[in-house]
Design an enzyme around this catalytic site. Structure first.
Site, PDB file in Angstrom:
ATOM      1  N   LYS A 191       0.840  -1.198   0.000  1.00 19.09           N
ATOM      2  CA  LYS A 191       0.000   0.000   0.000  1.00 19.09           C
ATOM      3  C   LYS A 191       0.874   1.248   0.000  1.00 19.09           C
ATOM      4  O   LYS A 191       1.523   1.571   0.993  1.00 19.09           O
ATOM      5  CB  LYS A 191      -0.926   0.047   1.221  1.00 19.09           C
ATOM      6  N   GLY A 244       7.053   5.113   8.233  1.00 22.52           N
ATOM      7  CA  GLY A 244       6.226   6.315   8.336  1.00 22.52           C
ATOM      8  C   GLY A 244       6.361   6.923   9.711  1.00 22.52           C
ATOM      9  O   GLY A 244       7.404   6.782  10.363  1.00 22.52           O
ATOM     10  N   SER A 245       5.295   7.554  10.168  1.00 21.69           N
ATOM     11  CA  SER A 245       5.384   8.298  11.424  1.00 21.69           C
ATOM     12  C   SER A 245       5.320   7.358  12.627  1.00 21.69           C
ATOM     13  O   SER A 245       4.747   6.266  12.562  1.00 21.69           O
ATOM     14  CB  SER A 245       4.256   9.321  11.498  1.00 21.69           C
ATOM     15  N   THR A 246       5.884   7.806  13.728  1.00 17.08           N
ATOM     16  CA  THR A 246       5.899   7.014  14.960  1.00 17.08           C
ATOM     17  C   THR A 246       4.467   6.777  15.445  1.00 17.08           C
ATOM     18  O   THR A 246       4.128   5.691  15.915  1.00 17.08           O
ATOM     19  CB  THR A 246       6.766   7.728  16.008  1.00 17.08           C
ATOM     20  N   GLU A 247       3.634   7.801  15.301  1.00 18.84           N
ATOM     21  CA  GLU A 247       2.243   7.671  15.742  1.00 18.84           C
ATOM     22  C   GLU A 247       1.520   6.552  14.965  1.00 18.84           C
ATOM     23  O   GLU A 247       0.841   5.707  15.550  1.00 18.84           O
ATOM     24  CB  GLU A 247       1.564   9.010  15.468  1.00 18.84           C
ATOM     25  N   GLY A 249       2.979   4.123  13.475  1.00 21.86           N
ATOM     26  CA  GLY A 249       3.653   2.888  13.885  1.00 21.86           C
ATOM     27  C   GLY A 249       2.957   2.264  15.089  1.00 21.86           C
ATOM     28  O   GLY A 249       2.752   1.054  15.147  1.00 21.86           O
ATOM     29  N   GLU A 266      10.038   1.278  10.513  1.00 22.28           N
ATOM     30  CA  GLU A 266      11.034   2.352  10.321  1.00 22.28           C
ATOM     31  C   GLU A 266      10.296   3.651  10.575  1.00 22.28           C
ATOM     32  O   GLU A 266       9.439   4.042   9.779  1.00 22.28           O
ATOM     33  CB  GLU A 266      11.555   2.366   8.875  1.00 22.28           C
ATOM     34  N   CYS A 300      13.705  10.742   7.052  1.00 22.14           N
ATOM     35  CA  CYS A 300      13.681  10.368   8.471  1.00 22.14           C
ATOM     36  C   CYS A 300      15.041  10.588   9.116  1.00 22.14           C
ATOM     37  O   CYS A 300      15.128  10.826  10.313  1.00 22.14           O
ATOM     38  CB  CYS A 300      13.201   8.933   8.625  1.00 22.14           C
ATOM     39  N   GLU A 402       9.993  16.005  15.539  1.00 17.34           N
ATOM     40  CA  GLU A 402      10.358  15.815  14.137  1.00 17.34           C
ATOM     41  C   GLU A 402       9.522  16.771  13.277  1.00 17.34           C
ATOM     42  O   GLU A 402       8.295  16.752  13.325  1.00 17.34           O
ATOM     43  CB  GLU A 402      10.100  14.372  13.698  1.00 17.34           C
TER      44      GLU A 402
HETATM   45  P1  NAD Z   1       1.947   8.306   8.046  1.00 19.59           P
HETATM   46  O1  NAD Z   1       2.711   7.504   9.013  1.00 19.59           O
HETATM   47  O2  NAD Z   1       0.573   8.702   8.416  1.00 19.59           O
HETATM   48  O3  NAD Z   1       1.831   7.558   6.614  1.00 19.59           O
HETATM   49  C1  NAD Z   1       2.711   6.563   6.165  1.00 19.59           C
HETATM   50  C2  NAD Z   1       1.907   5.417   5.551  1.00 19.59           C
HETATM   51  O4  NAD Z   1       1.062   4.848   6.543  1.00 19.59           O
HETATM   52  C3  NAD Z   1       0.976   5.842   4.414  1.00 19.59           C
HETATM   53  O5  NAD Z   1       0.938   4.817   3.440  1.00 19.59           O
HETATM   54  C4  NAD Z   1      -0.365   5.938   5.111  1.00 19.59           C
HETATM   55  O6  NAD Z   1      -1.458   5.758   4.246  1.00 19.59           O
HETATM   56  C5  NAD Z   1      -0.280   4.802   6.084  1.00 19.59           C
HETATM   57  N1  NAD Z   1      -1.152   4.911   7.239  1.00 19.59           N
HETATM   58  C6  NAD Z   1      -1.628   6.029   7.837  1.00 19.59           C
HETATM   59  N2  NAD Z   1      -2.424   5.706   8.882  1.00 19.59           N
HETATM   60  C7  NAD Z   1      -2.459   4.355   8.949  1.00 19.59           C
HETATM   61  C8  NAD Z   1      -3.083   3.422   9.821  1.00 19.59           C
HETATM   62  N3  NAD Z   1      -3.838   3.818  10.832  1.00 19.59           N
HETATM   63  N4  NAD Z   1      -2.893   2.111   9.607  1.00 19.59           N
HETATM   64  C9  NAD Z   1      -2.105   1.693   8.606  1.00 19.59           C
HETATM   65  N5  NAD Z   1      -1.485   2.525   7.734  1.00 19.59           N
HETATM   66  C10 NAD Z   1      -1.651   3.843   7.910  1.00 19.59           C
HETATM   67  O7  NAD Z   1       2.801   9.541   7.691  1.00 19.59           O
HETATM   68  P2  NAD Z   1       2.209  10.960   7.244  1.00 19.59           P
HETATM   69  O8  NAD Z   1       1.066  11.348   8.131  1.00 19.59           O
HETATM   70  O9  NAD Z   1       1.991  10.985   5.801  1.00 19.59           O
HETATM   71  O10 NAD Z   1       3.421  11.882   7.597  1.00 19.59           O
HETATM   72  C11 NAD Z   1       3.488  12.451   8.876  1.00 19.59           C
HETATM   73  C12 NAD Z   1       4.834  12.240   9.491  1.00 19.59           C
HETATM   74  O11 NAD Z   1       5.331  10.910   9.304  1.00 19.59           O
HETATM   75  C13 NAD Z   1       5.943  13.059   8.911  1.00 19.59           C
HETATM   76  O12 NAD Z   1       5.891  14.382   9.252  1.00 19.59           O
HETATM   77  C14 NAD Z   1       7.129  12.328   9.474  1.00 19.59           C
HETATM   78  O13 NAD Z   1       7.306  12.669  10.820  1.00 19.59           O
HETATM   79  C15 NAD Z   1       6.727  10.911   9.379  1.00 19.59           C
HETATM   80  N6  NAD Z   1       7.257  10.221   8.211  1.00 19.59           N
HETATM   81  C16 NAD Z   1       8.377   9.465   8.375  1.00 19.59           C
HETATM   82  C17 NAD Z   1       8.910   8.793   7.304  1.00 19.59           C
HETATM   83  C18 NAD Z   1      10.110   7.947   7.434  1.00 19.59           C
HETATM   84  O14 NAD Z   1      10.722   7.598   6.429  1.00 19.59           O
HETATM   85  N7  NAD Z   1      10.500   7.541   8.645  1.00 19.59           N
HETATM   86  C19 NAD Z   1       8.313   8.909   6.051  1.00 19.59           C
HETATM   87  C20 NAD Z   1       7.163   9.673   5.905  1.00 19.59           C
HETATM   88  C21 NAD Z   1       6.643  10.309   7.006  1.00 19.59           C
END
Ligand code: NAD
Length: 499
Positions: A191, A244-247, A249, A266, A300, A402
């Site tokens: 996804k 993606g984001s820690t939240e 995660g 990650e 990141c 971050e």
């Molecule tokens: P996010 O974590 O919300 O999104 C990353 C992925 O997770 C996307 O594919 C999204 O559709 C999916 N996702 C979102 N909510 C989900 C859920 N409840 N269950 C499963 N999948 C879900 O990231 P974002 O909101 O687009 O970006 C916000 C912050 O994330 C950034 O400001 C940054 O701090 C962080 N980020 C980190 C990285 C990294 O490489 N570590 C990359 C992108 C964003």
């Protein structure tokens, strides 16, 4: 370049379906969503909006493919050859993929070509060597009663894996996970982020061209809260890998609890970049600017906390600020552009909110902070000047949180123990940089830093052969290198009675 332009225009001009079980399909609901060109704020393409029903279909297809003879009985050598063919097709379509990535994400096309496409090719080449080397062991066990036994282990694919990836390095983050998953013999539901689905959809077409059997890789485009959440929670998924984001995660860990699927993460970072007094101020300044402004600061590992020894602080920061002012900000499709727009209106609001917060909490802007004027055509784009804060302080939000944008917080330091304590005083532990001509000192500091990667006199180097991941809340597990294969394999211990 002209024909790549045409290919990209053709690709974005039609609503894009998803790939499930080898078929290009619409969402079961019939819904679609738009992906936006960050350089103009206008709609770039329309994409199928998959949700839980489509995730169900995709997981069933991946499960079917996992049990199929075409995939299960493919020899390790043939799986390796397939991964090489994937690398070949990505390379052959490299310019087109880079342009598509640049249009969807905003990043400079030169960067997309070198980093996003370049990394993806290298990943498949590196992991193409692994299927034939996933060896088990024979174990010298000591059974009771002198029974003679043979005990050996094999590595088996973990099964159906859900890959959830972000928007900052869309295709290469997908390949970070896809290449080892396929090398291990898993099947996949991928996804992409809703902001940047296009390069993944094009990649999926190329995977079929390379000969990936139907159902081995499925792509569901959709939103995190629906499609992503359904994939993380699905009982038919054996493992989920997330960047993606820690939240988010944390949400994935909670969702995975149902069937206790394996999880690797990650997550975010707030990486300290440390300059010792014996470093070359001009060279460091250039590198420190690159460490934060690379990829619009949307990395990141971004070197977002710059700690410079007080003796050379002013000299280094004058040069960092001068470099920041010189960075050419513009649309990603212009080959002269060094920094493109941020990915989305939401991200623009978030990052500019931090710029305001830094000022309100008393840091001083030494460069940038505003919106560059790029004319009428780009008035709706999400452009922000590379921004440098000095007089930042440890307690400020711009130092603690971050930002994920082109915003640097710089601080002077005097005492190395206090510096290390501050560098480590963060919920994150992804990466760190050290700049010095005293390598012994650099190693001693590296040993004390709580970070998954430490760069000494360099920054942001990664390689498919070298493990990458985070301490603390920056993640679980290590991607790339030999280590990542542990995430996609199960160890089976087999006992044979020889008496
Ligand atoms: P996010 O974590 O919300 O999104 C990353 C992925 O997770 C996307 O594919 C999204 O559709 C999916 N996702 C979102 N909510 C989900 C859920 N409840 N269950 C499963 N999948 C879900 O990231 P974002 O909101 O687009 O970006 C916000 C912050 O994330 C950034 O400001 C940054 O701090 C962080 N980020 C980190 C990285 C990294 O490489 N570590 C990359 C992108 C964003």
């Amino acid at each position: 370049m002209h024909s790549n332009n045409e290919s990209v225009e053709r690709f974005v001009s039609r609503p894009r379906p998803m790939l499930i079980g080898g078929e290009w399909v619409q969402a079961a609901s019939g819904r679609t969503f738009d992906t936006v060109d960050p350089a103009t704020g206008t709609v770039l393409a329309t994409v199928a909006e998959g949700d839980a029903a489509d995730v169900d279909r995709a997981v069933a297809a991946a499960r079917g493919a996992f049990g199929s003879a075409a995939w299960r009985r493919m020899s390790p050598m043939d799986r390796g050859a397939l991964l090489h063919r994937i690398a070949d097709v990505i390379e052959a379509h490299g310019d087109e993929l880079a342009l598509l990535e640049s249009r969807d994400n905003g990043k400079p096309v030169t960067l997309a070509r070198a980093v996003d496409v370049g990394t993806s090719v290298k990943l498949f080449r590196y992991f193409a060597g692994w299927p034939s080397k996933l060896e088990g062991s024979t174990i010298p066990v000591s059974p009771r009663g002198g029974l003679r036994v043979l005990n050996y282990t094999t590595l088996q694919p973990v099964g159906v894996v859900g890959l959830i990836v972000p928007w900052n390095l869309p295709m290469s983050m997908a390949c970070w996970k896809l290449a080892p998953a396929l090398a291990a013999g898993c099947t996949v539901v991928l996804k992409p982020a809703e902001e940047t689905p296009l390069s993944t959809l094009r990649l999926a077409e190329l995977l079929a061209e390379a000969g990936v059997p139907d159902g081995v890789v499925n792509v569901v485009t959709g939103r995190g809260a629906t499609a992503g959440a359904a994939l993380a929670a699905h009982d038919g998924v054996d493992k989920v890998a997330f960047t993606g984001s820690t939240e988010t995660g944390r949400a994935i860990v909670r969702a995975a609890a149902g069937n206790l699927k394996k999880v690797s993460l990650e997550l975010g970072g707030k990486s300290p970049n440390i300059v010792l007094p014996d470093a070359d101020p001009q060279a460091v300044a250039e590198a420190a600017a690159d460490a934060i402004f690379f990829n619009q600061g949307q990395t990141c590992t971004a070197g977002s906390r710059l700690y410079v020894h007080r003796e050379i602080f002013d000299e280094v920061m004058d040069a960092v600020s001068a470099r920041a002012r010189k960075i050419v900000v513009g649309p990603g499709s212009d080959p002269a552009t060094e920094m493109g727009p941020l990915v989305s209106a939401r991200q623009y609001e978030r990052v500019t909110g931090y710029v305001t917060s830094g000022q309100e909490q008393g840091a001083r802007i030494a460069a940038g902070g505003g919106r560059p004027d790029l004319g009428e055509r780009h008035a709706g784009g999400y452009f922000l000047e590379p921004t440098v804060f000095v007089q930042a302080d440890h307690g400020m939000r711009i130092v603690q949180e971050e930002i994920f944008g082109p915003v640097l917080a710089a601080m002077a330091w005097d005492d190395v123990d206090d510096l290390v304590a501050k560098a480590n005083d963060s919920p994150f532990g992804l990466a760190a940089g050290i700049w010095t001509s005293d390598l012994g000192h650099a190693h001693r500091i590296a040993d004390e830093l709580q970070a998954g990667t430490v760069w000494i006199n360099c920054y942001n180097l990664t390689d498919p052969a070298s493990p990458f991941g985070g301490f603390k809340q920056s993640g679980w597990g290590r991607e790339m290198g030999r280590k990542v294969l542990d995430l996609y394999t199960e160890v089976k211990s087999v006992w044979v009675n020889l008496d």
